[in-house]
Scaffold this active site. Structure first.
Site, short mmCIF file in Angstrom:
data_model
loop_
_atom_site.label_atom_id
_atom_site.label_comp_id
_atom_site.label_asym_id
_atom_site.label_seq_id
_atom_site.Cartn_x
_atom_site.Cartn_y
_atom_site.Cartn_z
N SER A 1 0.86 -1.19 0.00
CA SER A 1 0.00 0.00 0.00
C SER A 1 0.89 1.23 0.00
O SER A 1 2.12 1.13 0.07
CB SER A 1 -0.89 0.00 1.24
OG SER A 1 -0.11 0.34 2.37
N LYS A 2 0.25 2.37 -0.05
CA LYS A 2 0.95 3.67 -0.05
C LYS A 2 1.99 3.77 1.06
O LYS A 2 3.01 4.43 0.90
CB LYS A 2 -0.08 4.80 0.14
CG LYS A 2 -0.72 5.20 -1.17
CD LYS A 2 0.01 6.41 -1.72
CE LYS A 2 -0.18 6.53 -3.20
NZ LYS A 2 1.03 6.81 -3.94
#
Ligand code: GLU
Length: 480
Positions: free
Chosen positions: A244-245
């Site tokens: 994820s980010k």
């Protein structure tokens, strides 16, 4: 299989091509190219509101940067809505689907009960047995959804990656295939489209495994054989959590702007869950195509290792011709005022030799720009860490650089061996090791503590620029 395979990449238009999507696209493309098959691009834009064309554009741009080409499409899922509805109609007619009139409140209650009892399937099937003529009549005045009637037993398939996968049908509720507003849901649309597009292999992320039994049941209810499924492993961050980010950039475009080559990115993405028989790591696209096979995809989640991406990219930079690299970094160097279009044009051979010298050490194109900067006649910035390490005693350094300068300036024509012996003789006369001259000199002419061999650097940089850099370094030190 006698016919050549037909595969598809079916992204939802989210506004960017993320790493997981790019890897799925790449696997489909490599498979299609290896097998002489067809890759279909289908934009899954059933949600019209959110699916503006710019969102799709970003995905197409990402694919084209990677060099992933498709043979059919892009098709838009939303264009197939009439066919999706016709398929729902067929399922209703055969009794494989039914209308459900439950209200949101009733459904909420059912979810509560299922939660309490720990049941996976929330919907309790209360509209299953409404006689069809009654359902038809109520449909004229009441809102309804259409649900798929899950049969009993198990759904089993042989997944190319996962092997035998089995789901108990009682754990899957009668899921909605047509919403109250008459739009099809993902599971229905995807089956309808994959049938229409004669897809032979569905290669997609393992996050879709739980949809597969539903889709297989829809195929069977339509009297058709499902395609072969191949669920590629999820991509994790180094901490074992889903990528994820938090782990850094997840959009492919961000890697492009931070100076990754598409060939390095493709190589890295290909190794996220796949490897060739002999575990070769550095591969150009042609080699990936030649070696790719679905049966060498791992079941284990893949780990996104940024270090490895940088290393691989560095290998690709080193293997790229300096002419090509010049094209790739040229505009950045012009934009940042390091050089001009004119200079790059008139000194293109010289610039190639600069790139030949530095390209084995750069992991990204941005780093490559940094490494070529000192070869142009702009002011160098002295790296503070290098200054701290090699210019600790300014007076001593001034003395060494001055002596070195006067020695080096004696020759009008420079050659590498000559420069080296001049420096070594001087060091001996001064009673210091050659490093005591080389390191401060390197900081003076490149601004940095690391560079390719200093004598090679001096030759490529040229006498005039080297001497003027030494002069500026001395002035800088005198002012310090
Ligand atoms: N549109 C889905 C997604 O972006 C993919 C559907 C599929 O491959 O079946 O995740």
């Amino acid at each position: 299989m006698a016919d050549s395979p037909r595969v598809r990449f079916a992204p939802s238009p989210t506004g960017f091509l993320h790493v997981g999507g790019a890897r799925t696209a790449l696997f489909n493309w490599l498979f299609a190219r290896h097998e002489g098959g067809i890759l279909v691009l289908r934009i899954e834009d059933t949600d019209r509101e959110r699916s503006q064309s710019e969102l799709t554009r970003a995905i197409l741009d990402g694919l084209s940067w990677l060099g992933i080409t498709w043979d059919e499409g892009p098709y838009h899922q939303a264009d197939g809505i009439e066919r999706h509805r016709a398929d729902v109609r067929r399922l209703l007619d055969s009794g494989a689907a039914y209308r459900c009139f439950c209200t949101p409140e009733q459904l909420e209650e059912m979810r509560d009960v299922a939660r309490e009892k720990g049941r996976a399937a929330a919907y309790d099937g209360r509209c299953r047995d409404i006689p069809s003529d009654e359902a038809e009549r109520r449909a004229g005045t009441e809102p309804f959804t259409v649900r798929f009637r899950m049969p009993g037993g198990d759904t089993v398939w042989e997944d190319i990656v996962g092997g035998t996968v089995r789901f108990k049908n009682s754990d899957i509720e009668d899921f909605i295939i047509l919403r109250t507003d008459g739009t099809p849901t993902y599971n229905l649309a995807v089956v309808s489209d994959d049938l229409e597009m004669r897809i032979s292999h569905v290669v997609r992320g393992a996050d879709h495994v739980s949809n597969t039994p539903k889709q297989i049941q829809i195929y069977r209810a339509l009297g058709l054989e499902p395609p072969i499924f191949c669920h590629v492993p999820l991509i994790m961050g180094p901490d074992g959590k889903r990528l994820s980010k938090r782990h850094g950039a997840t959009a492919v475009g961000e890697y492009r702007t931070s100076g990754f080559l598409s060939s390095g990115m493709n190589n890295f993405l290909a190794l996220l869950g796949w490897s060739p028989k002999d575990d070769t790591e550095v591969m150009e696209v042609d080699e990936l195509i030649a070696r790719f096979s679905l049966d060498r995809i791992n079941v284990k989640p893949a780990v996104f290792d940024h270090e490895k991406l940088e290393w691989l990219n560095g290998q690709h930079i080193a293997n790229t011709s300096s002419r090509r690299l010049a094209e790739l970094v040229g505009s950045t160097l012009i934009k940042t005022g390091v050089t001009t279009e004119e200079e790059l044009k008139t000194r293109s051979e010289w610039f190639d030799s600069v790139l030949d010298l530095v390209k084995t050490r750069a992991r990204t194109l941005n780093e490559l720009c940094e490494r070529v900067r000192p070869f142009f006649s702009i002011d160098v910035e002295f790296d503070p860490a290098a200054v701290k390490k090699h210019w600790k005693h300014p007076e001593e350094v001034i003395d060494r650089l001055s002596k070195l300068r006067s020695e080096l300036s004696k020759e009008d024509e420079w050659n590498e061996e000559e420069l080296e012996s001049q420096l070594r003789v001087l060091a001996e006369l001064m009673g210091v090791g050659a490093g005591k001259l080389i390191h401060p000199l390197r900081v003076a002419i490149t601004g940095s503590a690391v560079s390719p061999g200093i004598f090679e650097v001096m030759i490529v940089m040229g006498r005039e620029l080297v001497l003027s850099r030494i002069d500026s370094a001395i002035r800088h030190l005198e002012g310090a």
